[in-house]
Scaffold this motif. Structure first.
Motif, PDB file in Angstrom:
ATOM      1  N   LEU A 144      36.247  11.598  44.892  1.00 53.05           N
ATOM      2  CA  LEU A 144      36.236  10.108  46.007  1.00 53.05           C
ATOM      3  C   LEU A 144      35.052   9.969  45.773  1.00 53.05           C
ATOM      4  O   LEU A 144      34.166   8.518  45.938  1.00 53.05           O
ATOM      5  N   GLY A 145      33.999  10.666  46.088  1.00 54.05           N
ATOM      6  CA  GLY A 145      32.185  10.922  46.496  1.00 54.05           C
ATOM      7  C   GLY A 145      31.956  10.465  45.271  1.00 54.05           C
ATOM      8  O   GLY A 145      30.186  10.032  45.489  1.00 54.05           O
ATOM      9  N   GLN A 146      32.130  10.122  43.829  1.00 58.84           N
ATOM     10  CA  GLN A 146      31.192  10.045  43.242  1.00 58.84           C
ATOM     11  C   GLN A 146      31.737   8.298  42.251  1.00 58.84           C
ATOM     12  O   GLN A 146      31.394   8.161  41.421  1.00 58.84           O
ATOM     13  N   VAL A 147      32.800   7.647  43.050  1.00 54.68           N
ATOM     14  CA  VAL A 147      33.099   6.371  42.434  1.00 54.68           C
ATOM     15  C   VAL A 147      33.077   5.325  43.145  1.00 54.68           C
ATOM     16  O   VAL A 147      32.819   5.519  44.018  1.00 54.68           O
ATOM     17  N   GLY A 170      43.613  -5.028  45.060  1.00 52.06           N
ATOM     18  CA  GLY A 170      43.348  -3.417  46.070  1.00 52.06           C
ATOM     19  C   GLY A 170      43.790  -3.226  47.448  1.00 52.06           C
ATOM     20  O   GLY A 170      44.655  -3.056  47.715  1.00 52.06           O
ATOM     21  N   VAL A 171      43.337  -4.829  47.974  1.00 49.72           N
ATOM     22  CA  VAL A 171      44.367  -5.461  49.108  1.00 49.72           C
ATOM     23  C   VAL A 171      45.777  -4.477  49.250  1.00 49.72           C
ATOM     24  O   VAL A 171      46.688  -5.184  49.839  1.00 49.72           O
ATOM     25  N   ARG A 178      41.228   3.267  43.254  1.00 50.58           N
ATOM     26  CA  ARG A 178      42.527   3.682  42.985  1.00 50.58           C
ATOM     27  C   ARG A 178      42.280   5.335  42.914  1.00 50.58           C
ATOM     28  O   ARG A 178      44.020   5.984  43.069  1.00 50.58           O
ATOM     29  N   VAL A 179      41.259   5.617  43.403  1.00 47.99           N
ATOM     30  CA  VAL A 179      41.740   6.739  43.627  1.00 47.99           C
ATOM     31  C   VAL A 179      41.432   7.162  45.857  1.00 47.99           C
ATOM     32  O   VAL A 179      42.820   8.434  45.081  1.00 47.99           O
ATOM     33  N   GLY A 193      45.272   5.072  52.456  1.00 47.19           N
ATOM     34  CA  GLY A 193      46.251   3.833  52.185  1.00 47.19           C
ATOM     35  C   GLY A 193      45.069   3.045  53.549  1.00 47.19           C
ATOM     36  O   GLY A 193      44.536   2.109  52.714  1.00 47.19           O
ATOM     37  N   ARG A 194      45.457   3.169  54.290  1.00 47.82           N
ATOM     38  CA  ARG A 194      43.934   2.318  55.568  1.00 47.82           C
ATOM     39  C   ARG A 194      42.932   2.023  54.952  1.00 47.82           C
ATOM     40  O   ARG A 194      42.066   1.791  54.866  1.00 47.82           O
ATOM     41  N   GLN A 195      42.517   3.880  54.846  1.00 41.91           N
ATOM     42  CA  GLN A 195      40.493   3.985  54.019  1.00 41.91           C
ATOM     43  C   GLN A 195      40.053   2.834  52.719  1.00 41.91           C
ATOM     44  O   GLN A 195      39.434   2.000  52.391  1.00 41.91           O
ATOM     45  N   ALA A 196      41.296   2.762  52.085  1.00 42.73           N
ATOM     46  CA  ALA A 196      42.029   2.363  50.303  1.00 42.73           C
ATOM     47  C   ALA A 196      41.875   0.226  51.167  1.00 42.73           C
ATOM     48  O   ALA A 196      41.195  -0.136  50.325  1.00 42.73           O
TER      49      ALA A 196
END
Length: 659
Positions: free
Chosen positions: A49-52, A95-96, A59-60, A80-83
């Motif tokens: 997560l911290g690399q992309v 993505g939304v 996706r992650v 899910g809310r972060q995405a």
């Protein structure tokens, strides 16, 4: 409408489907990766997560939301809310939609179906806009699951069918699997267990071909439930255990939970209560960890029922009230119905009849809500509804294309909505009136049938008939006794069979009248003779009339006509067609109505009314109301050449049917 016909052509169609591109959307109730608290997949995703950034980050985040779904619903919703937030900030519409869909899955797992439908609906709008058919199929499945859990089966099947059609068009075998599985669930709720098992078995075949162990576990569990409902405990337990083994191998805690609940149910049925309780208590622990309110409530109810049956009322009420509290906040009428039924039994056992009645009334109210929606008839109308909905959508698109100005569009939508609402309200009102009308007619019909049977099973007539048989036996006349007993038995059979039917063949009615009059003649010591005539051209086997309408008039002719007459009497019965009705005429050469009334007054029964005639009048009124044809009775006083009474003729006109 989707109909299941498992044949070689259909199986070849499924087996010809090829895999399609991998998409990152997730079906309700499925998991293909282990979801244990110490999950290497989750650890790997957190590290990445911290690399992309960009599409890969979305996706992650969705992958984390999905894998946390069976560990912690709160954690799943947070990712899910972060995405969703990241997709909105980066302007990624796909993505939304993916994030909205995943959030909807989380809310559904927590039992918040209204919120789930809202998120899935927003996702479906975006997927439709993007023409992403695969994602649309997945979302239709998710929406269908939420409608089903709310008891709205018609909406659920509509969405399942949409998902099924999309999966077939795309060759998406996994999509076909989930649509078949969900349709099977609907037939399961409608108690069509053989039909449901066919859907589940086909879904199992597809999941095995794909090597999807989680899907195999789900299908095995569902097949087990059909055997459970059909009380084949061995088959049910076998399928549940297979499902539990696979769920433990894959780490699917949701699958483990479902299997524990179901196995516990089987042990209840085979009277191994202690073993069942262990499974339910394990299920309570897992459902609490997962935040699965639905299964937590259900397992609590089952534990409470065990303690209640075991006489441990203190523990029982704790679990039952916990189940009631959780069920009340889930908007699941089926679950709330079950716990109110159990609480009614609990309070009845404890002697608190007021509380028992309150919970029983709530139970019946919820039961009516679930099963009086005529959902069993709706499945036969779904094809028409589906085609109608497609045409309405096409018309709506054409209107949107033509109406370029926003003001005109808004006015048109409001106008259409008002008309639809008015039509909906009027139609609902009409349906309710028709339903109440049919129910009242049925109630009256049942009541009259019962009263009719009581009038036909005349105790005095039966007593005299049995006495006659006894006298034949005592007089060493076994042939006469056998003949009389045979006629008496046949008459009783005709009466019992015909009293439950609205229409019977003319042949059966004539046989009933023949037997009745023969026995009555013996009862009155051969006081009269009789004839029964059926008009030529009437097919007595294929022409049907209401049963036992003529018999009360014959009884009156015997008792009040030829019975009091000096000398031998005669009664004639005839059936003929007249102006679309059946004319049933009963004529006697008795003393006439005036003389019969004088005799009743002398006997001190001036106001006596025959129960049989009263029931016949009510049946005539009901026939007129039901068939729309006027059923009439005409009484004609007969006289000789000098004007003296010479009998009575009854003309009864009733509807008939021809096969």
């Amino acid at each position: 409408m989707v109909t299941l016909k498992i044949n070689r052509d259909r199986k070849r169609r499924y087996k010809a489907v090829l895999p399609v591109r991998i998409v990152f959307f997730f079906f309700l109730g499925s998991a293909s990766l282990p979801c244990l608290p110490q999950n290497p997949v989750i650890d790997s995703l957190k590290q990445r997560l911290g690399q992309v950034e960009g599409e890969e980050r979305i996706r992650v985040l969705i992958g984390l939301s999905y894998n946390f779904l069976r560990i912690s619903v709160d954690e799943s919703l947070e990712y899910g809310r972060q995405a969703l937030d990241y997709s909105e900030r980066s302007g990624n519409r796909r993505g939304v939609a993916r994030a909205l869909n995943m959030i909807g899955v989380g809310h559904s797992s927590a039992g918040d179906y209204e919120s789930a439908l809202s998120y899935h609906g927003q996702a479906l709008d975006i997927f439709t806009e993007l023409h992403d058919s695969v994602a649309m199929g997945i979302t239709h499945n998710n929406i269908g699951v939420n409608f089903k859990k709310q008891g709205d089966y018609s909406q659920a099947v509509n969405h399942y069918e949409n998902a099924y059609e999309i999966a077939l068009q795309l060759g998406d075998r996994k999509g076909i699997h989930y649509a078949l599985n969900n349709l099977g669930n609907v037939y399961f709720d409608w108690a069509k267990y053989d039909r449901a098992r066919e859907y589940f078995s086909l879904a199992l075949e597809i999941s095995r071909e794909q090597g999807d162990l989680s899907a195999v576990a789900i299908a095995l569990n569902n097949i087990g439930e059909t055997y459970n409902k059909m009380q084949d405990w061995d088959q049910a337990l076998s399928h549940y255990r297979k499902s539990l083994r696979i769920s433990r191998e894959t780490g699917a805690r949701k699958g483990i939970l479902n299997s524990l609940m179901n196995i516990g149910e089987i042990y209840v049925h085979i009277d191994k209560q202690d073993t069942a309780l262990r499974y339910f208590l394990d299920a309570i622990g897992i459902s609490r960890e997962l935040g699965d309110q639905t299964n937590y409530a259900y397992a609590s109810i089952k534990a409470g029922e065990f303690y209640m049956n075991d006489g441990n009322y203190e523990k029982a009420i704790g679990y039952l009230l916990e189940g009631l509290e959780v069920a009340g906040g889930l908007n699941e009428p089926k679950l709330e119905k079950d716990v109110n039924e159990s609480l009614s039994e609990y309070y009845r056992a404890r002697g608190d009849f007021r509380a028992a009645l309150d919970h029983y009334m709530r139970f019946t109210e919820l039961k009516d809500t679930l099963f009086n929606r005529e959902s069993r008839q709706e499945i036969n109308e779904l094809e028409t509804k589906y085609e109608t909905r497609k045409k309405e959508d096409e018309i709506r698109i054409q209107q949107l294309t033509i109406e370029k100005q926003q003001t005109r569009f808004t006015i048109g939508v409001i106008f259409f909505a008002l008309i639809a609402l008015t039509a909906y309200l009027l139609f609902n009102r009409y349906q309710l009136k028709q339903k109440n009308y049919r129910a009242e007619l049925e109630r009256k019909n049942i009541e009259i049938e019962q009263r009719l049977l009581r009038t036909q099973m005349n105790p005095h007539f039966i007593f005299n008939s049995l006495n006659s048989i006894n006298s034949f036996i005592a007089g060493n006349n076994p042939d006469a006794a056998r003949e009389f007993l045979t006629k008496f038995a046949r008459l009783m059979r005709y009466i019992l069979e015909n009293s439950r039917k609205s229409f019977v063949p003319v042949e059966d009615e004539v046989n009933t009248l023949q037997l009745n009059m023969e026995l009555e003649r013996l009862r009155f010591s051969n006081k009269f003779d009789f004839t029964i005539h059926v008009e030529e051209g009437i097919d007595t086997e294929c022409t049907f009339i209401p049963p036992m309408l003529v018999q009360p008039f014959i009884e009156n002719a015997i008792i009040h006509g030829v019975g009091p007459k000096e000398g031998q009497g005669h009664i004639s019965v005839s059936l003929s067609r007249e102006d679309g009705l059946m004319l049933c005429a009963v004529e006697d050469d008795g003393i006439g109505r005036k003389k019969a009334m004088e005799l009743r007054e002398k006997a001190g029964k001036p106001g006596h009314k025959s129960l049989g005639m009263q029931v016949t009048k009510e049946r005539i009124d009901l026939l007129t109301e039901r068939t729309g044809k006027t059923v009439s009775v005409q009484i004609i006083d007969l006289a000789d050449d000098q004007g003296r009474p010479s009998g009575t003729r009854i003309e009864l006109r009733i509807p008939f049917e021809v096969e």
